[in-house]
Design a protein around this motif. Structure first.
Motif, PDB file in Angstrom:
ATOM      1  N   ILE A   1      41.970  90.471  83.028  1.00 30.47           N
ATOM      2  CA  ILE A   1      40.910  89.497  82.770  1.00 30.47           C
ATOM      3  C   ILE A   1      41.073  88.976  81.348  1.00 30.47           C
ATOM      4  CG2 ILE A   1      38.421  89.168  82.488  1.00 30.47           C
ATOM      5  CD1 ILE A   1      37.995  91.196  84.694  1.00 30.47           C
ATOM      6  N   PHE A   2      40.990  87.656  81.216  1.00 26.98           N
ATOM      7  CA  PHE A   2      41.079  87.036  79.906  1.00 26.98           C
ATOM      8  C   PHE A   2      39.720  87.110  79.218  1.00 26.98           C
ATOM      9  CE2 PHE A   2      40.991  83.525  76.920  1.00 26.98           C
ATOM     10  CZ  PHE A   2      42.196  83.691  76.272  1.00 26.98           C
ATOM     11  N   PHE A   3      39.706  87.659  78.016  1.00 27.40           N
ATOM     12  CA  PHE A   3      38.483  87.764  77.218  1.00 27.40           C
ATOM     13  C   PHE A   3      38.512  86.694  76.134  1.00 27.40           C
ATOM     14  CE2 PHE A   3      38.293  91.671  79.378  1.00 27.40           C
ATOM     15  CZ  PHE A   3      37.031  92.213  79.236  1.00 27.40           C
ATOM     16  N   ASP A   4      37.543  85.793  76.186  1.00 27.17           N
ATOM     17  CA  ASP A   4      37.421  84.745  75.186  1.00 27.17           C
ATOM     18  C   ASP A   4      36.503  85.223  74.061  1.00 27.17           C
ATOM     19  OD1 ASP A   4      37.817  82.308  73.971  1.00 27.17           O
ATOM     20  OD2 ASP A   4      36.740  81.130  75.467  1.00 27.17           O
ATOM     21  N   SER A   5      36.407  84.427  73.023  1.00 28.90           N
ATOM     22  CA  SER A   5      35.664  84.804  71.819  1.00 28.90           C
ATOM     23  C   SER A   5      34.241  85.264  72.099  1.00 28.90           C
ATOM     24  CB  SER A   5      35.601  83.633  70.835  1.00 28.90           C
ATOM     25  OG  SER A   5      36.894  83.243  70.463  1.00 28.90           O
ATOM     26  N   TRP A   6      33.506  84.473  72.862  1.00 26.11           N
ATOM     27  CA  TRP A   6      32.091  84.790  73.040  1.00 26.11           C
ATOM     28  C   TRP A   6      31.890  86.031  73.890  1.00 26.11           C
ATOM     29  CZ3 TRP A   6      29.574  83.148  69.268  1.00 26.11           C
ATOM     30  CH2 TRP A   6      29.976  81.976  68.632  1.00 26.11           C
TER      31      TRP A   6
ATOM     32  N   ASP B   1      45.795  86.327  69.667  1.00 26.48           N
ATOM     33  CA  ASP B   1      45.549  86.623  68.257  1.00 26.48           C
ATOM     34  C   ASP B   1      44.591  85.601  67.646  1.00 26.48           C
ATOM     35  OD1 ASP B   1      47.571  84.702  68.531  1.00 26.48           O
ATOM     36  OD2 ASP B   1      48.540  85.264  66.652  1.00 26.48           O
ATOM     37  N   TYR B   2      44.630  84.370  68.119  1.00 25.87           N
ATOM     38  CA  TYR B   2      43.724  83.339  67.609  1.00 25.87           C
ATOM     39  C   TYR B   2      42.272  83.668  67.962  1.00 25.87           C
ATOM     40  CZ  TYR B   2      47.900  80.608  66.747  1.00 25.87           C
ATOM     41  OH  TYR B   2      49.121  80.183  66.295  1.00 25.87           O
ATOM     42  N   ILE B   3      42.081  84.151  69.178  1.00 26.16           N
ATOM     43  CA  ILE B   3      40.730  84.529  69.596  1.00 26.16           C
ATOM     44  C   ILE B   3      40.247  85.724  68.787  1.00 26.16           C
ATOM     45  CG2 ILE B   3      39.426  85.578  71.502  1.00 26.16           C
ATOM     46  CD1 ILE B   3      40.925  83.594  73.337  1.00 26.16           C
ATOM     47  N   LEU B   4      41.093  86.726  68.611  1.00 31.79           N
ATOM     48  CA  LEU B   4      40.681  87.889  67.819  1.00 31.79           C
ATOM     49  C   LEU B   4      40.369  87.492  66.384  1.00 31.79           C
ATOM     50  CD1 LEU B   4      43.017  90.702  69.173  1.00 31.79           C
ATOM     51  CD2 LEU B   4      40.578  90.337  69.638  1.00 31.79           C
TER      52      LEU B   4
ATOM     53  N   THR C   1      36.145  86.939  62.433  1.00 31.61           N
ATOM     54  CA  THR C   1      35.489  86.086  61.442  1.00 31.61           C
ATOM     55  C   THR C   1      33.997  85.955  61.740  1.00 31.61           C
ATOM     56  OG1 THR C   1      37.529  84.853  61.049  1.00 31.61           O
ATOM     57  CG2 THR C   1      35.467  83.784  60.403  1.00 31.61           C
ATOM     58  N   VAL C   2      33.651  85.679  62.988  1.00 33.03           N
ATOM     59  CA  VAL C   2      32.234  85.544  63.368  1.00 33.03           C
ATOM     60  C   VAL C   2      31.504  86.867  63.173  1.00 33.03           C
ATOM     61  CG1 VAL C   2      30.654  85.154  65.299  1.00 33.03           C
ATOM     62  CG2 VAL C   2      32.599  83.624  64.957  1.00 33.03           C
ATOM     63  N   LEU C   3      32.119  87.948  63.624  1.00 36.77           N
ATOM     64  CA  LEU C   3      31.468  89.252  63.494  1.00 36.77           C
ATOM     65  C   LEU C   3      31.282  89.637  62.030  1.00 36.77           C
ATOM     66  CD1 LEU C   3      33.190  91.334  66.316  1.00 36.77           C
ATOM     67  CD2 LEU C   3      30.896  90.294  66.334  1.00 36.77           C
ATOM     68  N   ARG C   4      32.237  89.295  61.206  1.00 35.22           N
ATOM     69  CA  ARG C   4      32.127  89.630  59.773  1.00 35.22           C
ATOM     70  C   ARG C   4      30.959  88.893  59.131  1.00 35.22           C
ATOM     71  NH1 ARG C   4      30.772  92.088  56.387  1.00 35.22           N
ATOM     72  NH2 ARG C   4      31.701  92.335  54.363  1.00 35.22           N
ATOM     73  N   ARG C   5      30.648  87.717  59.620  1.00 34.74           N
ATOM     74  CA  ARG C   5      29.494  86.969  59.094  1.00 34.74           C
ATOM     75  C   ARG C   5      28.180  87.566  59.583  1.00 34.74           C
ATOM     76  NH1 ARG C   5      29.765  83.201  55.403  1.00 34.74           N
ATOM     77  NH2 ARG C   5      28.312  81.842  56.460  1.00 34.74           N
ATOM     78  N   ARG C   6      28.195  88.189  60.769  1.00 35.94           N
ATOM     79  CA  ARG C   6      26.962  88.690  61.382  1.00 35.94           C
ATOM     80  C   ARG C   6      26.708  90.177  61.137  1.00 35.94           C
ATOM     81  NH1 ARG C   6      26.825  86.383  67.560  1.00 35.94           N
ATOM     82  NH2 ARG C   6      26.925  84.165  67.058  1.00 35.94           N
ATOM     83  N   LEU C   7      27.782  90.956  61.064  1.00 34.67           N
ATOM     84  CA  LEU C   7      27.649  92.413  61.064  1.00 34.67           C
ATOM     85  C   LEU C   7      28.292  93.021  59.818  1.00 34.67           C
ATOM     86  CD1 LEU C   7      28.672  92.865  64.806  1.00 34.67           C
ATOM     87  CD2 LEU C   7      26.350  92.704  63.893  1.00 34.67           C
ATOM     88  N   THR C   8      28.207  94.337  59.706  1.00 31.02           N
ATOM     89  CA  THR C   8      28.792  95.007  58.547  1.00 31.02           C
ATOM     90  C   THR C   8      30.307  95.108  58.680  1.00 31.02           C
ATOM     91  OG1 THR C   8      28.654  97.225  59.513  1.00 31.02           O
ATOM     92  CG2 THR C   8      26.705  96.423  58.308  1.00 31.02           C
ATOM     93  N   HIS C   9      30.939  95.288  57.553  1.00 29.71           N
ATOM     94  CA  HIS C   9      32.394  95.450  57.512  1.00 29.71           C
ATOM     95  C   HIS C   9      32.818  96.640  58.375  1.00 29.71           C
ATOM     96  CE1 HIS C   9      36.446  95.377  55.878  1.00 29.71           C
ATOM     97  NE2 HIS C   9      36.339  96.677  55.674  1.00 29.71           N
ATOM     98  N   GLN C  10      32.085  97.725  58.298  1.00 27.34           N
ATOM     99  CA  GLN C  10      32.408  98.935  59.050  1.00 27.34           C
ATOM    100  C   GLN C  10      32.412  98.676  60.560  1.00 27.34           C
ATOM    101  OE1 GLN C  10      29.779 102.195  58.232  1.00 27.34           O
ATOM    102  NE2 GLN C  10      30.833 103.592  59.604  1.00 27.34           N
TER     103      GLN C  10
END
Length: 81
Positions: free
Chosen positions: A5-10, A44-47, A52-61
């Motif tokens: 299954i292909f997993f997209d960004s969202w 790799d582009y999706i990851l 990037t999105v997660l880093r803006r929303r969540l902690t680095h850890q």
């Protein structure tokens, strides 16, 4: 083995971000999919976009843990995020 299954960004973002409205559904699906032998397909582009999105929303850890988990699953580990 399950169908790839292909997993997209969202989809990835919903799996990780507890505030996402689809979090519970996405996380449950992902965990069951990986436990059943599925290996997610993505790019790799999706990851890059997801991290990037997660880093803006969540902690680095949390973001590092997600990244490490994705690479473990891609290497064939059965341990989901």
């Amino acid at each position: 083995m399950r169908k790839p299954i292909f997993f997209d960004s969202w989809g990835w973002i919903a799996v990780v971000d507890r505030k996402d409205p689809y979090h519970e559904t996405a996380k449950a699906f992902y965990q069951e999919y990986v436990k059943g032998g599925g290996i997610p397909i993505t790019t790799d582009y999706i990851l890059d976009e997801v991290l990037t999105v997660l880093r803006r929303r969540l902690t680095h850890q949390v973001v590092v843990k997600f990244g490490e988990g994705v690479f473990q699953v891609c290497k064939g580990s059965k341990t989901p995020l």
